[in-house]
Design a protein around this motif. Structure first.
Motif, PDB file in Angstrom:
ATOM      1  N   ASP A 198    -117.558 -58.764 -87.791  1.00 45.80           N
ATOM      2  CA  ASP A 198    -118.374 -58.660 -88.837  1.00 45.80           C
ATOM      3  C   ASP A 198    -118.671 -57.183 -89.210  1.00 45.80           C
ATOM      4  OD1 ASP A 198    -119.595 -59.200 -90.966  1.00 45.80           O
ATOM      5  OD2 ASP A 198    -120.855 -60.767 -90.039  1.00 45.80           O
ATOM      6  N   LEU A 199    -118.158 -56.750 -90.198  1.00 45.44           N
ATOM      7  CA  LEU A 199    -118.616 -55.376 -90.526  1.00 45.44           C
ATOM      8  C   LEU A 199    -119.607 -55.272 -91.748  1.00 45.44           C
ATOM      9  CD1 LEU A 199    -114.765 -53.940 -91.059  1.00 45.44           C
ATOM     10  CD2 LEU A 199    -116.271 -53.434 -89.195  1.00 45.44           C
ATOM     11  N   ARG A 200    -120.189 -56.448 -91.907  1.00 45.63           N
ATOM     12  CA  ARG A 200    -120.878 -56.514 -93.248  1.00 45.63           C
ATOM     13  C   ARG A 200    -122.373 -55.635 -92.708  1.00 45.63           C
ATOM     14  NH1 ARG A 200    -120.429 -62.937 -94.459  1.00 45.63           N
ATOM     15  NH2 ARG A 200    -120.379 -62.698 -92.354  1.00 45.63           N
ATOM     16  N   ASN A 201    -122.684 -54.953 -93.581  1.00 46.83           N
ATOM     17  CA  ASN A 201    -124.098 -54.124 -93.313  1.00 46.83           C
ATOM     18  C   ASN A 201    -124.190 -53.557 -92.056  1.00 46.83           C
ATOM     19  OD1 ASN A 201    -125.393 -54.956 -95.960  1.00 46.83           O
ATOM     20  ND2 ASN A 201    -125.275 -57.079 -95.247  1.00 46.83           N
ATOM     21  N   SER A 202    -122.906 -53.302 -91.297  1.00 48.55           N
ATOM     22  CA  SER A 202    -122.796 -52.554 -90.100  1.00 48.55           C
ATOM     23  C   SER A 202    -123.422 -51.067 -90.342  1.00 48.55           C
ATOM     24  CB  SER A 202    -121.516 -52.624 -89.427  1.00 48.55           C
ATOM     25  OG  SER A 202    -121.654 -51.696 -88.605  1.00 48.55           O
ATOM     26  N   PRO A 203    -124.461 -50.801 -89.368  1.00 55.81           N
ATOM     27  CA  PRO A 203    -125.185 -49.278 -89.717  1.00 55.81           C
ATOM     28  C   PRO A 203    -124.042 -48.508 -89.113  1.00 55.81           C
ATOM     29  CG  PRO A 203    -126.189 -50.459 -87.828  1.00 55.81           C
ATOM     30  CD  PRO A 203    -125.269 -51.672 -88.375  1.00 55.81           C
ATOM     31  N   ALA A 204    -122.981 -48.790 -88.531  1.00 52.16           N
ATOM     32  CA  ALA A 204    -121.967 -47.503 -88.131  1.00 52.16           C
ATOM     33  C   ALA A 204    -121.210 -47.499 -89.148  1.00 52.16           C
ATOM     34  CB  ALA A 204    -121.144 -48.279 -86.887  1.00 52.16           C
ATOM     35  N   VAL A 205    -120.845 -48.493 -90.186  1.00 51.45           N
ATOM     36  CA  VAL A 205    -120.173 -48.349 -91.399  1.00 51.45           C
ATOM     37  C   VAL A 205    -121.092 -47.312 -92.359  1.00 51.45           C
ATOM     38  CG1 VAL A 205    -119.272 -49.410 -93.631  1.00 51.45           C
ATOM     39  CG2 VAL A 205    -119.072 -50.352 -91.282  1.00 51.45           C
ATOM     40  N   ALA A 206    -122.365 -47.543 -92.303  1.00 54.80           N
ATOM     41  CA  ALA A 206    -123.161 -46.748 -93.192  1.00 54.80           C
ATOM     42  C   ALA A 206    -123.008 -45.257 -92.760  1.00 54.80           C
ATOM     43  CB  ALA A 206    -124.628 -47.198 -93.180  1.00 54.80           C
ATOM     44  N   VAL A 207    -123.215 -44.966 -91.274  1.00 57.63           N
ATOM     45  CA  VAL A 207    -123.444 -43.713 -90.935  1.00 57.63           C
ATOM     46  C   VAL A 207    -121.924 -43.051 -91.308  1.00 57.63           C
ATOM     47  CG1 VAL A 207    -123.066 -42.433 -88.794  1.00 57.63           C
ATOM     48  CG2 VAL A 207    -125.117 -44.243 -89.132  1.00 57.63           C
ATOM     49  N   ILE A 208    -120.761 -43.717 -90.946  1.00 59.17           N
ATOM     50  CA  ILE A 208    -119.562 -43.211 -90.999  1.00 59.17           C
ATOM     51  C   ILE A 208    -119.306 -42.947 -92.658  1.00 59.17           C
ATOM     52  CG2 ILE A 208    -117.079 -43.826 -90.934  1.00 59.17           C
ATOM     53  CD1 ILE A 208    -117.684 -45.233 -88.186  1.00 59.17           C
ATOM     54  N   GLU A 209    -119.513 -43.913 -93.673  1.00 56.50           N
ATOM     55  CA  GLU A 209    -119.465 -43.462 -94.790  1.00 56.50           C
ATOM     56  C   GLU A 209    -120.087 -42.284 -95.022  1.00 56.50           C
ATOM     57  OE1 GLU A 209    -120.132 -45.860 -99.059  1.00 56.50           O
ATOM     58  OE2 GLU A 209    -121.573 -46.327 -97.184  1.00 56.50           O
TER      59      GLU A 209
ATOM     60  N   ILE B 117    -112.985 -37.969 -88.429  1.00 52.87           N
ATOM     61  CA  ILE B 117    -113.498 -39.064 -87.538  1.00 52.87           C
ATOM     62  C   ILE B 117    -112.420 -39.713 -87.057  1.00 52.87           C
ATOM     63  CG2 ILE B 117    -114.762 -41.209 -88.124  1.00 52.87           C
ATOM     64  CD1 ILE B 117    -116.639 -39.748 -90.039  1.00 52.87           C
ATOM     65  N   SER B 118    -112.633 -40.489 -86.029  1.00 55.52           N
ATOM     66  CA  SER B 118    -111.860 -41.442 -85.387  1.00 55.52           C
ATOM     67  C   SER B 118    -112.596 -42.537 -85.026  1.00 55.52           C
ATOM     68  CB  SER B 118    -110.905 -40.927 -84.434  1.00 55.52           C
ATOM     69  OG  SER B 118    -110.021 -39.688 -84.449  1.00 55.52           O
ATOM     70  N   ILE B 119    -112.101 -43.715 -84.914  1.00 49.77           N
ATOM     71  CA  ILE B 119    -112.753 -44.935 -84.774  1.00 49.77           C
ATOM     72  C   ILE B 119    -111.903 -46.150 -83.927  1.00 49.77           C
ATOM     73  CG2 ILE B 119    -114.060 -46.962 -85.744  1.00 49.77           C
ATOM     74  CD1 ILE B 119    -113.994 -45.522 -88.456  1.00 49.77           C
ATOM     75  N   TYR B 120    -112.443 -46.420 -82.979  1.00 53.04           N
ATOM     76  CA  TYR B 120    -111.907 -47.632 -82.052  1.00 53.04           C
ATOM     77  C   TYR B 120    -112.976 -48.920 -81.888  1.00 53.04           C
ATOM     78  CZ  TYR B 120    -110.506 -50.368 -78.289  1.00 53.04           C
ATOM     79  OH  TYR B 120    -110.016 -51.637 -77.278  1.00 53.04           O
ATOM     80  N   ASP B 121    -112.446 -50.023 -82.373  1.00 54.39           N
ATOM     81  CA  ASP B 121    -113.070 -51.045 -82.141  1.00 54.39           C
ATOM     82  C   ASP B 121    -112.079 -52.355 -81.754  1.00 54.39           C
ATOM     83  OD1 ASP B 121    -114.262 -53.675 -82.511  1.00 54.39           O
ATOM     84  OD2 ASP B 121    -116.151 -52.759 -83.490  1.00 54.39           O
ATOM     85  N   LYS B 122    -111.764 -52.894 -80.851  1.00 54.85           N
ATOM     86  CA  LYS B 122    -110.903 -53.725 -80.320  1.00 54.85           C
ATOM     87  C   LYS B 122    -110.788 -55.025 -81.171  1.00 54.85           C
ATOM     88  CE  LYS B 122    -113.314 -56.031 -76.506  1.00 54.85           C
ATOM     89  NZ  LYS B 122    -113.555 -56.242 -75.147  1.00 54.85           N
ATOM     90  N   ASN B 123    -112.124 -55.278 -81.731  1.00 56.90           N
ATOM     91  CA  ASN B 123    -112.506 -56.608 -82.565  1.00 56.90           C
ATOM     92  C   ASN B 123    -111.941 -56.381 -83.891  1.00 56.90           C
ATOM     93  OD1 ASN B 123    -113.665 -58.087 -80.287  1.00 56.90           O
ATOM     94  ND2 ASN B 123    -115.382 -56.663 -80.540  1.00 56.90           N
ATOM     95  N   ILE B 124    -111.613 -55.194 -84.360  1.00 62.83           N
ATOM     96  CA  ILE B 124    -111.341 -55.110 -85.893  1.00 62.83           C
ATOM     97  C   ILE B 124    -109.857 -55.124 -85.947  1.00 62.83           C
ATOM     98  CG2 ILE B 124    -111.388 -53.503 -87.795  1.00 62.83           C
ATOM     99  CD1 ILE B 124    -114.193 -54.711 -86.837  1.00 62.83           C
ATOM    100  N   ASN B 125    -109.275 -56.074 -86.836  1.00 63.42           N
ATOM    101  CA  ASN B 125    -107.730 -56.295 -87.166  1.00 63.42           C
ATOM    102  C   ASN B 125    -107.891 -56.349 -88.574  1.00 63.42           C
ATOM    103  OD1 ASN B 125    -105.191 -56.936 -87.747  1.00 63.42           O
ATOM    104  ND2 ASN B 125    -105.119 -58.018 -85.790  1.00 63.42           N
ATOM    105  N   LEU B 126    -107.333 -55.140 -89.367  1.00 66.93           N
ATOM    106  CA  LEU B 126    -107.423 -55.107 -90.847  1.00 66.93           C
ATOM    107  C   LEU B 126    -106.770 -56.328 -91.411  1.00 66.93           C
ATOM    108  CD1 LEU B 126    -107.230 -51.252 -91.350  1.00 66.93           C
ATOM    109  CD2 LEU B 126    -109.283 -52.706 -91.380  1.00 66.93           C
ATOM    110  N   SER B 127    -105.592 -56.817 -90.755  1.00 60.12           N
ATOM    111  CA  SER B 127    -104.854 -57.701 -91.412  1.00 60.12           C
ATOM    112  C   SER B 127    -105.460 -58.979 -91.400  1.00 60.12           C
ATOM    113  CB  SER B 127    -103.383 -57.883 -90.731  1.00 60.12           C
ATOM    114  OG  SER B 127    -103.481 -58.264 -89.478  1.00 60.12           O
ATOM    115  N   LEU B 128    -106.475 -59.104 -90.436  1.00 59.82           N
ATOM    116  CA  LEU B 128    -107.080 -60.410 -90.446  1.00 59.82           C
ATOM    117  C   LEU B 128    -108.386 -60.468 -91.049  1.00 59.82           C
ATOM    118  CD1 LEU B 128    -106.488 -61.416 -86.712  1.00 59.82           C
ATOM    119  CD2 LEU B 128    -105.331 -62.243 -88.438  1.00 59.82           C
ATOM    120  N   LEU B 129    -109.047 -59.497 -91.825  1.00 64.40           N
ATOM    121  CA  LEU B 129    -109.994 -59.348 -92.434  1.00 64.40           C
ATOM    122  C   LEU B 129    -110.080 -60.043 -93.777  1.00 64.40           C
ATOM    123  CD1 LEU B 129    -111.572 -55.747 -91.867  1.00 64.40           C
ATOM    124  CD2 LEU B 129    -112.398 -57.645 -90.595  1.00 64.40           C
ATOM    125  N   THR B 130    -111.108 -61.117 -94.094  1.00 60.18           N
ATOM    126  CA  THR B 130    -110.860 -61.573 -95.532  1.00 60.18           C
ATOM    127  C   THR B 130    -112.460 -61.915 -95.966  1.00 60.18           C
ATOM    128  OG1 THR B 130    -111.521 -63.770 -94.314  1.00 60.18           O
ATOM    129  CG2 THR B 130    -108.987 -63.189 -94.379  1.00 60.18           C
TER     130      THR B 130
END
Length: 457
Positions: free
Chosen positions: A328-339, A348-361
């Protein structure tokens, strides 16, 4: 033990009576002759449930006395408790003149004493006051801290109207010092009480009273804001808060009380905004509720500022979702910081094993497409890629794999937003978003803080 108590006001009088009731020989010290005469006549200096009877009883047993002579009190005791007032000035600062006056008096008295003396501050003080108190004593007496005397902070948590009961039934007893022997001896004063005795360093002990009472004020004010909203909706606010308090897993618990990164996700921001809007529509002013989001935004600002200290370095982020174990990326503070960092041209480089862009809906995908539309160009496939290719590593989630790999990383800067693991905090290349090891204390003090038992039964 033989104890002297400086200040015979509210805290001093209660401490005098209760310590005597526990079998100690206690001398009260005050510049006010009326208070001294009251104690020496077996009378309490305050109106408080049960204290008059205790003072009379202990006076009859010859366990308590009082004097205006600080010199006599010091020479005839092994522990001195400082319980003088620390009133607020007009601008909110503490008036510490009475505290430091006692420091001067004790300094003078210690010039004539050869045995080791323990000074315990019970008054409400700001962090750093104990060190200044000890400095004054050293300067005047010519004696050496932790050789001839030691200082301890032992904040009181007594409520007017139930102070005696609170003394004998505390939620905990807090003893802060940089001297192990002194801390243990002071702890013995409370060994019979039905509560944990917690030992810590001076600054932690000094700030605790402020943290506690500010939170109590916050709870009362929050409850009143909820009550005001409920009243306008014809809802029984006491039933609402009674149910609220039954939740000991999340609501009344340590779960959300760990300093760190901002909150995020779909529920907290949405429901907070919903309650704020409801209060607005009801024309109810709710400044605490309305400013919760502002405080959260300030924590994101703090994170950005911390990272921008290294703006010219390659930045590697471990974790992007709002918490570990979810995509769940919604309102993630990490997203706000990176933006914001992307907007400043950071690499910037990002690693998150739980993020699969093809599965985000759905709204999850819409959110990230709006905030970081080219996310795929920043994602890497392993933590090792972050370690190998980045100069600054920012930890956003509590994943165990992050702890395992960072334990052996010494050449890169680590910025931790979530207090990933205690083993990392002492690393020279480590920074927490709002916690740190106190480097101002002596090596002996820091060693004691680690080795000292957390409770003395």
């Amino acid at each position: 033990m033989r104890i002297s108590i400086f200040g015979l006001g509210y805290v001093g009088c209660v401490s005098l009576g209760c310590l005597a009731k526990n079998g100690h020989q206690v001398i009260g010290v005050d510049v006010n002759t009326t208070k001294v005469e009251q104690i020496n006549s077996g009378k309490a200096t305050i109106i408080e449930k049960d204290i008059a009877e205790i003072i009379a009883e202990q006076h009859e047993l010859n366990r308590i006395s009082a004097t205006t002579s600080f010199n006599d009190a010091i020479l005839n005791s092994e522990i001195s408790i400082v319980a003088v007032g620390t009133p607020s000035s007009k601008n909110g600062h503490l008036n510490l003149q009475y505290i430091y006056s006692v420091a001067e008096q004790i300094g003078v008295a210690l010039m004539n004493k050869d045995s080791f003396h323990i000074i315990v501050i019970r008054s409400t003080i700001m962090p750093g006051t104990c060190d200044e108190f000890a400095r004054i004593v050293e300067e005047i007496s010519g004696k050496e801290r932790n050789k001839d005397f030691a200082i301890v902070d032992n904040p009181e948590f007594l409520r007017e109207g139930s102070a005696v009961n609170d003394y004998f039934n505390p939620p905990l007893t807090l003893v802060g010092s940089d001297n192990r022997d002194a801390a243990e001896k002071v702890s013995l004063l409370y060994k019979h009480l039905p509560a944990e005795i917690i030992t810590t360093n001076l600054k932690v002990a000094e700030i605790m009273k402020y943290v506690n009472n500010t939170f109590h004020a916050l709870k009362i004010s929050f409850g009143n804001e909820i009550g005001n909203i409920c009243t306008e909706l014809n809802i029984d606010s006491h039933e609402v808060m009674n149910i609220f308090c039954k939740d000991k897993q999340l609501n009344i618990s340590p779960y959300y009380f760990k300093p760190g990164f901002a909150y995020g996700g779909s529920c907290l921001p949405k429901d907070l905004k919903g309650l704020q809007t409801l209060a607005h529509d009801l024309y109810i002013d709710t400044p605490i509720i309305n400013n919760v989001g502002k405080t959260n935004d300030l924590q994101i600002d703090r994170a950005v500022t911390l990272i921008l200290n290294h703006w010219n370095k390659k930045l590697g982020f471990l974790g992007l979702s709002f918490k570990a174990g979810t995509d769940d990326l919604r309102n993630s503070p990490a997203v706000a910081v990176i933006e914001r960092l992307i907007g400043k041209g950071c690499e910037i480089s990002i690693y998150d094993k739980n993020i699969n862009l093809s599965l985000l809906t759905g709204t999850n995908k819409e959110f990230i497409d709006e905030k970081i539309p080219h996310l795929s160009s920043f994602l890497v496939n392993s933590t090792q890629e972050i370690i190998d290719n980045c100069d600054v590593i920012i930890v956003n989630n509590k994943e165990k794999e992050f702890t395992d790999i960072l334990k052996n990383v010494n050449s890169k800067i680590i910025i931790d937003m979530v207090r990933l693991d205690e083993s990392l905090i002492s690393k020279q290349n480590y920074t927490g978003i709002n916690w740190a090891i106190d480097t101002s204390e002596s090596t002996e003090s820091k060693s004691w803080a680690i080795d000292m038992p957390k409770s003395i039964q």
